[in-house]
Design a protein around this motif. Structure first.
Motif, short mmCIF file in Angstrom:
data_model
loop_
_atom_site.label_atom_id
_atom_site.label_comp_id
_atom_site.label_asym_id
_atom_site.label_seq_id
_atom_site.Cartn_x
_atom_site.Cartn_y
_atom_site.Cartn_z
N GLU A 197 0.83 -1.41 0.11
CA GLU A 197 -0.06 -0.22 -0.14
C GLU A 197 0.86 1.23 -0.18
O GLU A 197 0.63 2.48 -0.89
N GLU A 198 1.90 1.26 0.82
CA GLU A 198 2.67 2.55 0.64
C GLU A 198 3.86 2.80 -0.13
O GLU A 198 4.27 3.67 -0.29
N ALA A 199 3.54 1.72 -1.26
CA ALA A 199 4.75 1.86 -2.46
C ALA A 199 4.30 2.75 -3.37
O ALA A 199 5.19 3.59 -4.15
N THR A 200 2.97 3.38 -3.58
CA THR A 200 2.43 4.09 -4.51
C THR A 200 1.37 5.06 -3.86
O THR A 200 0.76 4.52 -2.79
N ALA A 201 0.92 6.15 -4.62
CA ALA A 201 -0.02 7.10 -3.85
C ALA A 201 -1.30 6.21 -4.36
O ALA A 201 -2.44 6.69 -3.60
N PHE A 202 -1.42 5.22 -5.24
CA PHE A 202 -2.68 4.79 -5.31
C PHE A 202 -3.13 3.97 -4.24
O PHE A 202 -2.81 3.10 -3.51
N PRO A 203 -4.70 4.13 -3.79
CA PRO A 203 -5.22 4.03 -2.63
C PRO A 203 -5.70 2.62 -2.78
O PRO A 203 -6.33 1.74 -3.67
N ASN A 204 -5.91 1.56 -1.44
CA ASN A 204 -6.73 0.55 -1.35
C ASN A 204 -6.18 -0.60 -2.17
O ASN A 204 -6.92 -1.24 -2.77
N ARG A 205 -5.00 -1.28 -1.78
CA ARG A 205 -4.55 -2.56 -2.56
C ARG A 205 -5.47 -3.78 -2.28
O ARG A 205 -5.13 -4.62 -2.94
N THR A 206 -5.94 -3.82 -1.15
CA THR A 206 -6.70 -4.79 -0.62
C THR A 206 -7.86 -4.92 -1.13
O THR A 206 -8.48 -6.17 -0.79
N ALA A 207 -8.68 -4.09 -1.87
CA ALA A 207 -9.89 -4.19 -2.40
C ALA A 207 -9.89 -5.31 -3.49
O ALA A 207 -9.00 -5.64 -4.16
#
Ligand code: FAD
Length: 478
Positions: free
Chosen positions: A377-387
């Motif tokens: 999650e912290e690697a990019t600004a893109f949100p919510n990798r768990t969705a």
């Protein structure tokens, strides 16, 4: 905001002398109100967006970008940056301001030995696919070929390769960015790494990207891809089946479930002109034979009312939906992410899909997981990798008389999904009211408080005056 309502009042914003000055600094076409081609140049994909810029710079290279940006700042003009012009919210144009149109900078250069692809900011997905597939490669991107690589990438970039190789940003290795203070910055994991973090999901907030370097992956020229189609009476059982089947699939198989009216040529006569549930898939594995046992349960279930399962040229598959949403249609989109396709979610989606108000309108469930979810999650600004899923609710129609029903249908389904939703929004699938600078709530909803705080700190550093505000805006702190 100053709106130009006719070509006679544009000179309130730019004088003849201003235009002469700007023209003298450029090496490319400059289009102002009254010029031949002005009406065509101001149009973007979404026909609901009807704005009249004071000037449109059709940049031929970085020198033009720098000159246009400098001029816009000197004259305190609102600046819109346009790549492919497909932004649903219409952020690629502006009333009474300056458009920096990068559409002519569309080079795509493949380095096959290094598996790298260098892409100009005006390239479309069609440009990208055409060049990469010639060398047996692909870069993960979206599912409509006229979409711009630039806007799609800066917001994330989801498509048929998402589970195998991640989003477009997960394959971005470096970028050249013109910052608000007029510097050209090369950014990667090792150089200006904070900026590189921000442009991967933070949209066009931090500067104008003039070149993207992507990692390419072996693919094609043909892929096994296709779809299973179900009539409305069978949607509930088919979606329940999908909910059990999809989570077991390997990363090589990406699926998207759509509720749409397919183009007439796609289905037999008896299935035409009605909303169908379509389970689409694309196989990114080495050997198509390996996909067959995975697809067998889908093909056996029911069985579908109709199916297409065959090796397809990657470029054909990537452009197969283009005719469903041509430039000039009217559009209003919403999206939500969610984690479970349980009974309540299934019922909500099917209720919404059964009231789709026009033949171009649809609902897509993008299956996530796989490589998308393995990026921290912290690697990019893109949100919510768990969705686990995204719901893209796209109201699209032709006649202005459909504006109200299109918008209210999308809003209603979106609000009914709220109790089932996970955190995060995909900014690239947001419509106008969520995407302009006057409505900032979306940034908190999209990114969450922690990530938004990081993004604001980055904005303070790279664009404290909010020069790049015509986007899904991250406002600076002051
Ligand atoms: C029919 C259709 C299908 C789509 N399908 C998909 C899909 O499959 N997957 C997906 O992920 N998305 C998809 N999208 C959404 C798409 O990613 C966004 O609309 C995106 O903004 C389009 O980028 P663009 O360059 O074409 O748009 P533009 O309108 O040109 O640009 C959008 C915004 O991006 C920023 N921007 C553009 N270029 C630059 C640049 N060089 N530097 C800095 N900022 C820049 C600006 O803020 C601009 O306002 C689709 C959209 C449409 C209309």
């Amino acid at each position: 905001m100053t709106a130009l309502t006719s070509t006679s009042d544009w000179s309130r914003i730019l004088t003849h002398g201003d235009v002469v000055t700007l023209r003298g600094r450029l090496h490319c076409p400059l289009i102002v109100p009254g010029d031949d081609g002005y009406d065509d140049a101001r149009r973007v994909w979404n026909g609901m967006i009807d704005r009249r810029p004071a000037a449109i710079v059709r940049a031929a290279g970085i020198a033009d970008v720098l000159a246009a940006l400098r001029f816009g700042r000197e004259r305190d003009l609102r600046i819109a940056v346009r790549g492919g012009g497909h932004n649903v919210a219409g952020n690629g144009t502006v009333d009474g301001g300056l458009v920096i149109d990068l559409g002519a900078m569309r080079s795509v250069t493949v380095d096959p030995a290094a598996q790298r692809v260098y892409v100009g900011p005006g390239a479309t997905l069609a440009d990208l696919d055409r060049e990469t597939v010639a060398f047996g490669f692909a870069v993960p991107a979206g599912v409509f070929s006229p979409t711009g690589v630039a806007g799609l990438t800066l917001g994330g970039g989801v498509g048929w390769l998402t589970r195998r190789y991640g989003l477009s940003i997960d394959n971005l290795l470096s970028a050249d960015v013109v910052t608000a203070d007029g510097r050209l910055v090369h950014t990667s994991q090792d150089e200006e790494a904070d900026l590189f973090w921000g442009i991967r999901g933070g949209g066009g907030n931090f500067g104008i990207v003039t070149s993207f370097e992507f990692r390419a992956h072996p693919l094609g020229p043909t892929v096994l891809a296709g779809a299973a189609f179900y009539r409305q009476a069978r949607w509930a059982e088919a979606l329940r089946f999908y909910a059990g089947w999809a989570p077991q699939l390997p990363d090589d198989l990406t699926t998207i479930v759509s509720f749409v009216t397919p183009p007439p040529g796609w289905v037999p006569e008896e299935l035409r002109h009605q909303t169908l549930m379509v389970v689409g898939f694309a196989w990114a594995g080495r050997d198509a034979v390996d996909a067959e046992p995975l697809l067998a349960p889908l093909r056996a279930f029911g069985p579908p009312d109709f199916e297409i399962v065959e090796p397809t040229r990657w470029v054909d598959w990537q452009s197969s939906l283009d005719e469903t949403m041509p430039k000039g249609v009217r559009a209003y989109w919403k999206n939500a992410s969610f984690d479970r396709l349980d009974e309540a979610t299934i019922e909500t989606i099917i209720n919404g899909a059964s009231r789709i108000p026009s033949t171009r309108t649809g609902v897509d469930i993008h299956q996530l997981g796989g490589a998308f979810a393995r990026v921290p999650e912290e690697a990019t600004a893109f949100p919510n990798r768990t969705a686990r899923y995204w719901l893209n609710i796209y109201a699209v129609w032709d006649d202005p008389a459909g504006d109200e029903s299109g918008r209210s249908w999308a809003r209603e389904l979106h609000s009914k999904m709220r109790p089932h939703g996970a955190a995060g929004l995909y900014v690239n699938f947001l419509g106008a009211e969520d995407g302009d600078v006057e409505s900032r709530g979306h940034a908190l909803t999209a990114y969450g408080a922690d990530k938004l705080a990081q993004l604001v700190a980055l904005k303070d550093r790279y664009d404290p005056d909010n020069v790049f505000r015509l986007n899904h805006n991250i406002p600076p702190s002051r």
